[in-house]
Design a protein around this motif. Structure first.
Motif, short mmCIF file in Angstrom:
data_model
loop_
_atom_site.label_atom_id
_atom_site.label_comp_id
_atom_site.label_asym_id
_atom_site.label_seq_id
_atom_site.Cartn_x
_atom_site.Cartn_y
_atom_site.Cartn_z
N ALA A 296 0.80 -1.23 0.00
CA ALA A 296 0.00 0.00 0.00
C ALA A 296 0.84 1.28 0.00
O ALA A 296 0.49 2.24 -0.70
CB ALA A 296 -0.96 -0.01 1.19
N ALA B 227 1.69 2.30 -3.70
CA ALA B 227 0.65 2.57 -4.70
C ALA B 227 0.30 4.05 -4.71
O ALA B 227 0.29 4.70 -3.66
CB ALA B 227 -0.59 1.73 -4.39
N PRO B 228 0.06 4.63 -5.90
CA PRO B 228 -0.09 4.00 -7.22
C PRO B 228 1.14 4.16 -8.12
O PRO B 228 1.04 4.68 -9.24
CB PRO B 228 -1.26 4.78 -7.80
N TRP C 179 -6.99 -6.72 -7.27
CA TRP C 179 -6.81 -5.57 -6.39
C TRP C 179 -5.49 -4.85 -6.68
O TRP C 179 -5.44 -3.63 -6.74
CB TRP C 179 -6.87 -6.00 -4.92
N TRP C 180 -4.41 -5.60 -6.82
CA TRP C 180 -3.11 -4.97 -7.09
C TRP C 180 -3.16 -4.19 -8.40
O TRP C 180 -2.62 -3.08 -8.48
CB TRP C 180 -2.02 -6.03 -7.15
N ALA D 269 -4.91 -1.00 -7.67
CA ALA D 269 -4.14 -0.10 -6.81
C ALA D 269 -3.04 0.60 -7.57
O ALA D 269 -2.72 1.78 -7.30
CB ALA D 269 -3.54 -0.89 -5.63
#
Length: 484
Positions: A245, A248-249, A281-282, A285
């Motif tokens: 997290a 990202a991004p 999800w990745w 993100a």
């Protein structure tokens, strides 16, 4: 390093700010730093914090993008897609009274190398990891080489983020060996700067690399996570929040993934679905819906003799081959995925951390070069079974990815084939290469064979390979068609 210029008045003002106000000074996250690689051919987000309402201008390569910090102090701009360029340039971020200059920034390819201990396995071999039994320890030799400005490395660690650095003796020791050799192979072939991000931690399950929100939105897992708060008894998202997290991004091309040992040891029968949730999800993100995942089928290992914290029951010699089938299906569910086989890279079947990570990285790079970068003539897989036919008490298996021809690594007869009749009971089979792309197997215990399988055991290290030296992929029971 980041260079920050302030007027004397601004510096005095900053020193007098309360802690919560000081946190709003112009800044970027560690993943936006000097020495970084910006992804070519994609929009490039640049983000950070500033005082609420402060106007921020980002300049790079003739582009200028502006933003206004929101009430929570965050700001973000997007640079337009750029072509690869190895010329070091400065990325300038200018606020009302402060300017950040990020130096030695280049444009090229960026990949994230993630997973558990076999991806965390660093260039400087850690205590407890054994050197290869054959050949030189390529990673140790590489650490003696001079710095290479065409490769940049970033490490997302349990205790924080380590900003970008040029690959060299000082920056490489904690970098994933698989990730580094993947990047080195790409760089040598593509001729552009390559950045590799390490985000890996030993002993972790796939559930921890996927945030809870992803499971809540999943039609497969949504009810379970909302009702029980866990997936198969495992909490979600811990390591995603720590390792992924914060980056990202970041603009990236794709992901290389080496994980599953703990899920395998737990007898996970839903790994494919979990992988699909994670991949979706990745990609969201990192704002890269088309980003590929290239991953590693688990190596031979005696899982039936291991104790796992999340064990769902006694494991057998079939636990690993069954899990590999889950891994194969995972790529089909997620889309734009491929795997590599490493059954030939194990010296000790009781060691879950085999050496030869340089070979693993190179094999993953073959896949990327062929499938992401469209390099013609790159064979990226070992032999894969396509079809089986039964005739005269024998089963003939046709393989794709044979390259010029099939062969055995040791010059001996082909091993690890089994056949079964209508009763489904498998018996070891004698097998021989019968053409450039076929193997024929038979057993005196099965006069009318109907099924065939290959490498179906946790210790299987088959000797079948193609002319490029890539090992054949084990496969589950395949029903043979009648040749007539």
């Amino acid at each position: 390093m980041k260079t920050v210029f302030r007027t004397l008045a601004a510096a005095l003002t900053a020193s007098a700010l309360l802690p919560q106000e000081a946190a709003a000074q112009l800044s970027t996250p560690p993943v936006i730093s000097s020495d970084m690689v910006l992804q070519q051919g994609r929009e490039v987000p640049v983000w950070g914090k500033a005082a609420p309402g402060e106007r921020v201008t980002v300049s790079f390569g003739g582009q200028k993008a502006k933003a206004k910090a929101a009430a929570d102090s965050t700001w973000s701009v997007t640079l337009k897609p750029m072509q690869a360029d190895a010329t070091p340039r400065t990325l300038t971020i200018k606020g009302r009274k402060e300017t950040i200059e990020l130096t030695n920034v280049v444009v090229g390819e960026v990949w994230i190398a993630a997973g558990q201990s076999n991806m965390q396995y660093a260039m400087r071999r850690q205590k407890g990891f054994v050197p290869p039994a054959n050949g030189v320890d390529s990673a140790q030799a590489e650490l003696q080489q001079p710095a290479n400005p065409m490769i940049r490395v970033y490490v997302s660690a349990r205790r924080g983020q380590k900003p970008w650095a040029v690959a060299g003796p000082e920056s490489l020791p904690q970098v994933s060996a698989v990730g580094y050799y993947f990047a080195r192979s790409l760089q040598r072939s593509l001729g552009v700067p390559v950045g590799i991000v390490t985000a890996a931690l030993g002993g972790t399950l796939i559930e921890s690399w996927t945030p809870r929100q992803a499971y809540e939105q999943s039609p497969v897992f949504g009810g379970e996570i909302r009702q029980r708060g866990r997936i198969d008894g495992v909490g979600a998202g811990q390591w995603y929040n720590t390792f992924v997290a914060p980056m990202a991004p970041l603009a990236v091309r794709g992901f290389v993934w080496y994980q599953g040992e703990n899920n395998c040891g737990a007898g996970d029968r839903r790994y494919a679905e979990k992988f699909g949730v994670m991949a979706d999800w990745w990609r969201g993100a990192f704002r890269a819906a088309d980003a590929p995942f290239y991953y590693v089928l688990l190596a031979p290992h005696v899982y039936s003799d291991r104790m796992h914290r999340h064990n769902h029951g006694p494991q057998t010699a079939e636990t690993l081959p069954l899990f590999r089938e889950q891994q194969k299906r995972a790529g089909q569910l997620a889309g734009n995925c491929e795997y590599v086989c490493i059954t030939d890279l194990v010296d000790n079947l009781t060691d879950i951390h085999p050496s030869y990570k340089w070979t693993v990285g190179d094999r993953l790079a073959r896949v990327a070069l062929a499938k992401t970068y469209g390099r013609a003539g790159v064979e990226w897989s070992g032999p894969r079974a396509k079809a089986a036919t039964a005739s005269g008490g024998k089963i003939t298996v046709t393989f794709g990815h044979a390259a010029d021809s099939l062969r055995t690594r040791d010059g001996k007869r082909v091993g690890w084939f089994e056949v079964a009749g209508d009763d489904g009971v498998f018996h070891p089979a004698a097998a021989d290469i019968t053409s450039d792309s076929t193997v024929t197997a038979a057993s005196i215990d099965v006069p009318r064979p109907r099924f065939v399988r290959f490498g179906w055991h946790e210790t299987a290290q088959p000797n079948l390979e193609n002319s490029c030296g890539l090992p054949a992929v084990p496969f589950a029971a395949m029903r043979a068609k009648d040749a007539n």
